[in-house]
Motif scaffolding. Structure first.
Motif, short mmCIF file in Angstrom:
data_model
loop_
_atom_site.label_atom_id
_atom_site.label_comp_id
_atom_site.label_asym_id
_atom_site.label_seq_id
_atom_site.Cartn_x
_atom_site.Cartn_y
_atom_site.Cartn_z
N TYR A 235 8.32 -0.61 4.59
CA TYR A 235 8.24 -1.43 3.38
C TYR A 235 6.87 -1.33 2.71
CZ TYR A 235 9.33 -5.36 0.33
OH TYR A 235 9.58 -6.14 -0.77
N ALA A 236 5.81 -1.34 3.51
CA ALA A 236 4.47 -1.26 2.92
C ALA A 236 4.30 0.02 2.11
CB ALA A 236 3.41 -1.36 4.01
N GLY A 237 4.82 1.14 2.63
CA GLY A 237 4.73 2.40 1.89
C GLY A 237 5.54 2.38 0.62
N LEU A 238 6.70 1.73 0.66
CA LEU A 238 7.52 1.63 -0.54
C LEU A 238 6.81 0.83 -1.62
CD1 LEU A 238 11.05 0.93 1.04
CD2 LEU A 238 10.28 3.04 -0.05
N GLU A 239 6.14 -0.25 -1.22
CA GLU A 239 5.42 -1.05 -2.21
C GLU A 239 4.27 -0.28 -2.83
OE1 GLU A 239 4.45 -4.65 -0.01
OE2 GLU A 239 5.85 -5.76 -1.30
N GLN A 240 3.60 0.53 -2.02
CA GLN A 240 2.49 1.33 -2.55
C GLN A 240 3.00 2.41 -3.51
OE1 GLN A 240 0.32 2.84 0.81
NE2 GLN A 240 -0.43 0.80 1.44
N ARG A 241 4.15 2.98 -3.20
CA ARG A 241 4.70 4.05 -4.04
C ARG A 241 5.35 3.53 -5.30
NH1 ARG A 241 9.48 6.72 -3.96
NH2 ARG A 241 10.19 5.66 -2.09
N LEU A 242 5.67 2.25 -5.29
CA LEU A 242 6.34 1.67 -6.46
C LEU A 242 5.33 1.53 -7.60
CD1 LEU A 242 8.84 0.35 -7.72
CD2 LEU A 242 8.05 -1.83 -6.82
#
Length: 529
Positions: A235-242
């Protein structure tokens, strides 16, 4: 019958017995000598919603046997009412049927509507004292748990899958109890159950020749929980990529008060302490169950803490309501009108109402608030100084001074881009994997397409579609191959799920091949056949 007295709620039937002689209940000698008369008033079956009360004039006979201990005895009415009963046999039978089929409180409410009143406790006593009917052993047995007291004490519910009837209720949900029941009732050929290890072991020991069938709903539920753990890890990576596109309608969050922030910080500190406590117990070598007992947490939370690479922060809630299916067909038009400058909820409502919208103006207002186009009351109070006061011209509607204040001054004259895509929580994202893609709303489709750009999540999505296809089309012959692919996927959470399924492979294959499931056991009424 001598007289009938009718009122709005009650019907009284007066009658006199015509018997000229009776048998003494003690010595069985016939007597025709009348000692006296008395009146009995038993209740009878209702008629057309009216309560029926019998008023019977009954004789009392004198016993002619000098050696008998009874000098007088009441005239018996064996076909109508018991010796000391205050209701007729047929009314008792009606109450018993309602007690068994509906229970105490529901049965009392139904009987009151029919025209006879009875307390729930009386119905329960009738249900307990009614003779039990021995039912045949079902060939297809459904096994599920139920709560005597939720979170405290549970039992086991056994269902006849073919007759759709409850067979028995067991006092707990242990393997030994189920094993004893199956050994006492041989003949079960198929056992539909959830993924409980206790039920699997009890079914294997009690009926080793029976084919166990894993419930498909519980398989999908456990699979979704595994997907949630995968998404939580990434999830943390998804938030950064968003990367959210710029928009003139940036949503404003309600600022927390000092008291609310203090409570939130205290709650976070408590969760962090429990997280560190779980890690400490795990490093000491305690099992998952022992950790859950020591930390006063559920095993699911313990698994979540151990699977997380760092302390899992709580994610913000999903957007506010108002963008449901009712207004979905009109969102494109509403976005276009907002680009043109119209942000008047009443005006927009009138326009889409002419197009067939069946909702009310508040639905449009909530949609505008959810998009950040219309401030809520706290936004007006807290951020009024941030809103511009210059009206934006538009062709079909001239904004008032009050409406002009709702347009951000810093964004006037700019062309808005696509609506902001906010990332829901990991739990909400996991549901997008198992839902029918054809039934997803446009917003959910956009979010799903975004998270599928992650390599692991794309692989997990493809495996989810394959699993659902296996169960929907009853392709049990492909179940083993799917487990092999899952066990070599390289995703630790899914490999652990495959390992658990591998231990119950025959039951999983049967779930992908047969129609049996635990659907009828979920929420079944507790009445035994």
């Amino acid at each position: 019958m001598t007289e009938v007295i009718s009122t709005e709620e009650k019907l009284t039937i007066c009658a006199t017995s015509q018997t000229e002689q009776a048998h003494c209940p003690a010595c069985q000698q016939v007597s025709h000598r009348i000692h006296s008369y008395y009146q009995r008033c038993p209740r009878d079956l209702p008629i057309s919603g009216q309560t029926v009360q019998l008023r019977l004039r009954v004789r009392r006979f004198r016993c002619l046997n000098t050696a008998c201990g009874k000098q007088t005895f009441a005239e018996p009415l064996p076909d109508l009412v018991g010796h000391t009963s205050r209701r007729t046999f047929r009314l008792t039978l009606l109450w018993t049927v309602f007690a068994i089929q509906s229970g105490g409180e529901p049965g009392a409410r139904l009987l009151k509507a029919v025209g006879t009143t009875v307390s729930p406790d009386t119905l329960l006593r009738l249900a307990r004292t009614s003779p039990t009917v021995e039912s045949s052993v079902p060939e297809i047995l459904g096994v599920d748990d139920f709560a005597f007291r939720r979170g405290m004490k549970y039992g086991t519910l056994l269902i006849d899958w073919e007759r759709h009837q409850v067979v028995d209720l067991l006092a707990d949900r242990t393997a030994e109890t189920l094993e004893r029941w199956l050994q006492a009732h041989p003949g079960v050929k198929w056992i539909s159950r959830d993924r409980s290890g206790e039920y699997a072991r009890g079914a294997h020991l009690g009926a080793p020749e029976a084919q166990q069938v894993m419930d498909r709903w519980h398989v999908i539920k456990n699979w979704r929980e595994a997907l949630e753990r995968v998404v939580s890890r990434l999830y943390a990576g998804l938030e950064q990529r968003l990367q959210q596109p710029s928009t003139p309608f940036k949503k404003r969050k309600k600022p927390r008060t000092v008291h609310e922030q203090t409570i939130s910080d205290a709650a976070r500190e408590q969760r962090l302490a429990r997280y560190e406590e779980v890690l400490s117990y795990y490093q000491q070598g305690l099992s998952i169950t022992q950790i859950a007992q020591q930390a006063h947490l559920t095993r699911t939370t313990v698994y979540k803490y151990l699977a997380a690479e760092s302390f899992p922060e709580r994610h913000p809630r999903s957007p506010s309501p108002g963008t449901g299916k009712l207004i979905a067909p009109y969102t494109a038009y509403l976005h276009e009108r907002c680009v043109q400058g119209c942000q008047n909820a009443q005006q927009l409502y009138r326009e889409i109402h002419e197009q067939g919208f069946s909702g009310n103006p508040r639905t449009v207002l909530r949609w505008l608030q959810a998009q950040g186009l219309f401030p809520r009351r706290y936004e007006l109070r807290q951020f009024q100084e941030d809103w511009g006061r210059k009206a934006v011209p538009e062709t079909s509607h001239t904004m008032t001074e009050g409406e002009a204040r709702l347009v951000p001054a810093s964004q006037e004259g700019k062309t808005p881009a696509e609506p902001v895509v906010e990332l829901p929580s990991a739990r909400q994202l996991s549901y997008l994997f198992v839902k029918d893609p054809a039934r997803l709303e446009s917003r959910d489709q956009l979010i799903l397409a975004f998270i599928r750009q992650e390599k692991e999540l794309e692989l997990a999505y493809q495996m989810t579609r394959q699993l659902l296809q296996l169960m929907k089309n009853r392709q049990g012959e492909k179940a083993t191959a799917w487990i092999g692919i899952c066990s070599q996927s390289g995703i630790a959470e899914l490999e652990a799920f495959a390992l658990g399924i591998q231990k119950e492979l025959p039951a999983f294959v049967a779930a992908c091949s047969l129609a049996y499931n635990n659907g009828m056991a979920e929420g079944a009424p507790f009445r035994c056949a």
